[in-house]
Design an enzyme around this catalytic site. Sequence first.
Site, short mmCIF file in Angstrom:
data_model
loop_
_atom_site.label_atom_id
_atom_site.label_comp_id
_atom_site.label_asym_id
_atom_site.label_seq_id
_atom_site.Cartn_x
_atom_site.Cartn_y
_atom_site.Cartn_z
N HIS A 34 0.83 -1.21 0.00
CA HIS A 34 0.00 0.00 0.00
C HIS A 34 0.86 1.26 0.00
O HIS A 34 2.00 1.25 0.46
CB HIS A 34 -1.00 0.01 1.17
CG HIS A 34 -0.41 0.17 2.53
ND1 HIS A 34 -0.78 -0.62 3.60
CD2 HIS A 34 0.51 1.04 3.04
CE1 HIS A 34 -0.12 -0.23 4.68
NE2 HIS A 34 0.67 0.77 4.37
N GLU A 69 -4.99 0.04 0.20
CA GLU A 69 -4.68 -1.37 0.38
C GLU A 69 -4.85 -2.13 -0.94
O GLU A 69 -5.44 -1.61 -1.89
CB GLU A 69 -5.60 -1.96 1.45
CG GLU A 69 -5.43 -1.34 2.85
CD GLU A 69 -4.16 -1.81 3.57
OE1 GLU A 69 -3.17 -2.12 2.89
OE2 GLU A 69 -4.18 -1.86 4.82
P1 PGA Z 1 6.17 2.44 7.90
O1 PGA Z 1 4.78 2.27 7.17
O2 PGA Z 1 6.80 3.65 7.29
O3 PGA Z 1 5.83 2.65 9.34
O4 PGA Z 1 6.95 1.20 7.64
C1 PGA Z 1 4.72 2.48 5.81
C2 PGA Z 1 3.29 2.42 5.36
O5 PGA Z 1 2.48 1.71 5.99
O6 PGA Z 1 2.95 3.07 4.36
#
Ligand code: PGA
Length: 261
Positions: free
Chosen positions: A138, A143
């Site tokens: 995502h 999603e």
């Molecule tokens: P993160 O999440 O930077 O905390 O790894 C990325 C996202 O879910 O888009």
Amino acid sequence: MEVILVPDPAAAGAVAADAICALLDRKPDAVLGLATGGSPLAIYDELARRHRAGRVSFAAARGFTLDEYVGLPADHPESYRNVIDRDFVSRVDFPPGAVQGPDGLAVDVEAECAEYEAAIGRAGGVDLQILGIGTDGHIAFNEPGSSLASRTRIKSLTRQTRMDNARFFGGDVAAVPVHCLTQGLATILEARHVVLVATGAHKAEAVGQLIEGPISARWPATVLQLHPRATVLVDDDAATRLELGDYYRQTYRAKPDWQGI
Ligand code: PGA
């Protein structure tokens, strides 16, 4: 798509901070698209450092966050309005109200989403959008299965994303909201420059799909292959599934200094 392989998150933060500082130099009232989560933290740390050193100001800039959980109380520490304030906004000199996010407590969700799109439009659109990527591919909270033409709307989070984000909720998956408001993939594609940061071995599969896989709603980040100016910063741990790593390294090494990203 420009792919830049860097040794670690700090190096990614420095490259992205260079691009943001160059943008603010030539356009002090630039509009920044701000991501929350772990990925952009090295960028925000570097920008806060440069701000303290008097090298960059956000006094005329504006910002829009990508997404927000639905239903978290306004004072919840993990509401993305509070997260972006803590991680970045309060550490630099944005004027009050210069950074907005979708309202996850809105009663009329569709009106709120439409108004958020309109607010980005009234600001003149996003000049530079910072992005992370989820382990499920995502971007923002689009999603798998998200329409590649989607706009800001309500979405349901996958179990994977809720497990990934449980670390922010004391490790309790059940405490992670089920719904969110998120900019759509078409909204993100309208940003004039997109800078995505992916670090860590857990991102390797999503990064492989993003850069070298087919464009598909199964891996929503692949829509960035259609963006005319997308920069992807990948650290060594996240780059292990790339087939063309040597080519990306060689291209970046040979890039003229004046070109920037
Ligand atoms: P993160 O999440 O930077 O905390 O790894 C990325 C996202 O879910 O888009």
